[in-house]
Design an enzyme around this catalytic site. Structure first.
Site, PDB file in Angstrom:
ATOM      1  N   CYS A 131       2.887   5.820  -2.459  1.00 54.38           N
ATOM      2  CA  CYS A 131       3.303   4.502  -1.981  1.00 54.38           C
ATOM      3  C   CYS A 131       2.284   3.445  -2.419  1.00 54.38           C
ATOM      4  CB  CYS A 131       3.447   4.483  -0.465  1.00 54.38           C
ATOM      5  SG  CYS A 131       3.974   2.863   0.155  1.00 54.38           S
ATOM      6  N   CYS A 134       1.291   0.791   0.293  1.00 56.95           N
ATOM      7  CA  CYS A 134       0.343   1.295   1.285  1.00 56.95           C
ATOM      8  C   CYS A 134      -1.038   1.521   0.664  1.00 56.95           C
ATOM      9  CB  CYS A 134       0.870   2.571   1.934  1.00 56.95           C
ATOM     10  SG  CYS A 134       2.322   2.282   2.987  1.00 56.95           S
TER      11      CYS A 134
END
Length: 180
Positions: A131, A134
């Site tokens: 991700c 993130c």
């Protein structure tokens, strides 16, 4: 399962992985709680029962119950966030980014362990889960807190080694099953 048994399960086709794992286990560049919490959070993120068990046994000898819980919480909350925020980041329709996530993630604000450790563990798990949003968010917090780039790189390197160990072990099990 002892960590040595886990190392023994890494097949010869993944000799580099076995050597990297051995090197990682002897690397003391991170303080104990940071290192062992990182190992456990990453092991949980691999979803490999063998890897989780070995690293949980190892971590239990070195970490408080709160740190074990914090490492598992980092892996759990990032499993959720990494799916959601990866979708928001990758979706062509940017409207999703303006919508409230409506996901409970109170543990991020109160992880029960050192916040920098929790952020580092979350970053490493986010790297395993792929991700980018993130990764950027956690890296920004860590940089803002003065965490050295080499520490961040070490955490992600350890995540890569633990993930590759899980892949090698699971792939070897599949090869044995299909050849029987």
């Amino acid at each position: 399962m002892l960590i040595e048994q886990l190392q023994d399960r890494i097949p010869d086709f993944a000799k580099d992985v076995r050597l990297n794992l051995s090197s990682m286990l002897s690397d003391e560049s991170l303080v104990e709680q940071t290192r062992y919490g990182l190992f456990l959070a990453c092991a949980v993120a691999t979803r490999s029962p063998a890897v989780m068990l070995a690293f949980e046994e190892l971590a239990a000898k070195k970490l408080s119950l709160a740190a074990v819980s914090g490492a598992k919480a980092a892996a759990s909350v990032m499993a959720m966030n990494n799916v959601y925020y990866r979708f928001v980041h990758l979706a062509s329709n940017k409207e999703y980014g303006a919508m409230p996530a409506r996901l409970r993630m109170n543990v991020i604000g109160s992880p029960g362990v050192d916040r920098i450790d929790f952020e580092l563990w979350s970053l490493a798990v986010s790297a395993i889960n792929g991700c980018g949003a993130c990764i950027d968010a956690h890296e920004k917090v860590l940089q803002g807190a003065g965490v050295a780039g080499v520490t961040i790189q070490t955490a992600v390197r350890f995540a890569a080694i633990i993930q590759s160990s899980a892949v090698a072990i699971e792939a070897n099990g599949v090869a044995r099953v299909t050849s029987e």
